[in-house]
Design an enzyme around this catalytic site. Structure first.
Site, PDB file in Angstrom:
ATOM      1  N   ASP A   7       0.850  -4.027  31.264  1.00 25.86           N
ATOM      2  CA  ASP A   7       1.670  -3.224  31.999  1.00 25.86           C
ATOM      3  C   ASP A   7       1.603  -2.508  33.206  1.00 25.86           C
ATOM      4  O   ASP A   7       0.995  -3.101  33.134  1.00 25.86           O
ATOM      5  CB  ASP A   7       1.950  -1.916  31.152  1.00 25.86           C
ATOM      6  CG  ASP A   7       0.077  -0.688  30.512  1.00 25.86           C
ATOM      7  OD1 ASP A   7      -0.609  -1.117  31.514  1.00 25.86           O
ATOM      8  OD2 ASP A   7       0.800  -0.270  30.256  1.00 25.86           O
ATOM      9  N   CYS A  64      -3.422  -3.905  29.257  1.00 21.09           N
ATOM     10  CA  CYS A  64      -3.435  -2.374  29.667  1.00 21.09           C
ATOM     11  C   CYS A  64      -4.386  -1.015  30.040  1.00 21.09           C
ATOM     12  O   CYS A  64      -5.739  -2.377  30.150  1.00 21.09           O
ATOM     13  CB  CYS A  64      -2.052  -1.911  28.195  1.00 21.09           C
ATOM     14  SG  CYS A  64      -3.314  -1.275  26.921  1.00 21.09           S
ATOM     15  N   THR A  66      -5.975   0.544  28.028  1.00 22.28           N
ATOM     16  CA  THR A  66      -7.454   0.754  27.238  1.00 22.28           C
ATOM     17  C   THR A  66      -7.115  -0.504  26.751  1.00 22.28           C
ATOM     18  O   THR A  66      -8.698  -1.204  25.952  1.00 22.28           O
ATOM     19  CB  THR A  66      -6.971   1.741  26.324  1.00 22.28           C
ATOM     20  OG1 THR A  66      -5.657   1.529  25.325  1.00 22.28           O
ATOM     21  CG2 THR A  66      -7.516   2.625  26.845  1.00 22.28           C
ATOM     22  N   HIS A  97     -15.728 -16.245  14.482  1.00 21.48           N
ATOM     23  CA  HIS A  97     -15.461 -15.547  13.121  1.00 21.48           C
ATOM     24  C   HIS A  97     -13.323 -15.114  13.154  1.00 21.48           C
ATOM     25  O   HIS A  97     -13.664 -15.292  11.691  1.00 21.48           O
ATOM     26  CB  HIS A  97     -16.010 -14.201  12.327  1.00 21.48           C
ATOM     27  CG  HIS A  97     -17.504 -14.079  12.914  1.00 21.48           C
ATOM     28  ND1 HIS A  97     -18.566 -13.445  12.232  1.00 21.48           N
ATOM     29  CD2 HIS A  97     -18.251 -15.533  13.269  1.00 21.48           C
ATOM     30  CE1 HIS A  97     -19.588 -13.689  12.312  1.00 21.48           C
ATOM     31  NE2 HIS A  97     -19.581 -14.721  12.852  1.00 21.48           N
ATOM     32  N   HIS A 133     -14.824 -17.915   6.347  1.00 21.33           N
ATOM     33  CA  HIS A 133     -13.886 -17.517   7.871  1.00 21.33           C
ATOM     34  C   HIS A 133     -12.427 -17.638   7.206  1.00 21.33           C
ATOM     35  O   HIS A 133     -11.818 -16.922   7.597  1.00 21.33           O
ATOM     36  CB  HIS A 133     -14.224 -17.513   8.785  1.00 21.33           C
ATOM     37  CG  HIS A 133     -15.781 -17.396   9.066  1.00 21.33           C
ATOM     38  ND1 HIS A 133     -15.970 -15.655   9.200  1.00 21.33           N
ATOM     39  CD2 HIS A 133     -16.789 -17.425  10.071  1.00 21.33           C
ATOM     40  CE1 HIS A 133     -17.698 -15.351   9.612  1.00 21.33           C
ATOM     41  NE2 HIS A 133     -17.841 -16.637   9.983  1.00 21.33           N
TER      42      HIS A 133
HETATM   43  C1  RB5 Z   1      -0.091   3.859  29.959  1.00 14.51           C
HETATM   44  O1  RB5 Z   1      -0.696   5.288  30.983  1.00 14.51           O
HETATM   45  C2  RB5 Z   1      -1.440   3.761  28.558  1.00 14.51           C
HETATM   46  O2  RB5 Z   1      -1.047   4.459  28.169  1.00 14.51           O
HETATM   47  C3  RB5 Z   1      -1.210   2.356  28.083  1.00 14.51           C
HETATM   48  O3  RB5 Z   1      -1.750   1.710  29.418  1.00 14.51           O
HETATM   49  C4  RB5 Z   1      -2.439   1.832  27.073  1.00 14.51           C
HETATM   50  O4  RB5 Z   1      -3.605   2.062  27.456  1.00 14.51           O
HETATM   51  C5  RB5 Z   1      -2.239   2.611  25.734  1.00 14.51           C
HETATM   52  O5  RB5 Z   1      -3.537   1.640  24.848  1.00 14.51           O
END
Ligand code: RB5
Length: 142
Positions: A7, A64, A66, A97, A133
């Site tokens: 994203d 993204c 996180t 695994h 596994h």
């Molecule tokens: C975008 O602001 C953020 O929510 C997205 O990049 C991500 O971290 C979602 O899990």
């Protein structure tokens, strides 16, 4: 082919990782997004996950903020085992695994150097082929 997606939050890290993979000789396909304009991570997770599940791509990389949203979305596609990673031990373990087929990273969690290290481990570590596994992964598929 390695399928990549991000994203807006992961866009710049994705470009760095794509360049690294190309330097290593991999064929890379970018499923978007193509700018830092705000967008919705499930759209790109779905495109990459389908490419991997259909066999068009051997593995996928999703970035993204996180890595979490991407992993939640990608794991909804049958046949996908997406792992969000921030340490080297887990990168190796999830290949050995879980036979993870999509790597998810958080550009707001780790820096580019760490992301490249995790990417290299993810690409270079084979599945262990251990019977335990294999049995557990087949339970995931059911
Ligand atoms: C975008 O602001 C953020 O929510 C997205 O990049 C991500 O971290 C979602 O899990």
């Amino acid at each position: 082919m390695i399928a990549m997606g991000s994203d807006h939050a992961g866009y710049e890290m994705k470009l760095v990782l794509a360049e690294h993979l190309k330097e290593r000789g991999y064929d890379v396909k970018d499923f978007g997004t193509y700018s830092t304009e705000s967008c919705d991570y499930p759209d790109f997770a779905k495109a990459v996950a389908k490419a991997v599940a259909d066999g068009e791509a051997e593995r996928g990389i999703l970035v993204c903020g996180t890595g979490i949203g991407m992993s939640i979305a990608a794991n909804k596609v049958k046949g996908i085992r997406a792992a969000v990673l921030s340490d080297e031990f887990s990168a190796q373990a999830t290949r050995e695994h879980n036979d993870a087929n999509i790597l998810c990273l958080g550009a707001r969690v780790i820096d580019n150097d760490k992301a490249i290290k995790l990417l290299d481990i993810f690409m270079d570590t084979p599945f262990s082929e251990g019977v335990n596994h294999i049995r557990r992964i087949s339970k995931l598929e059911q």
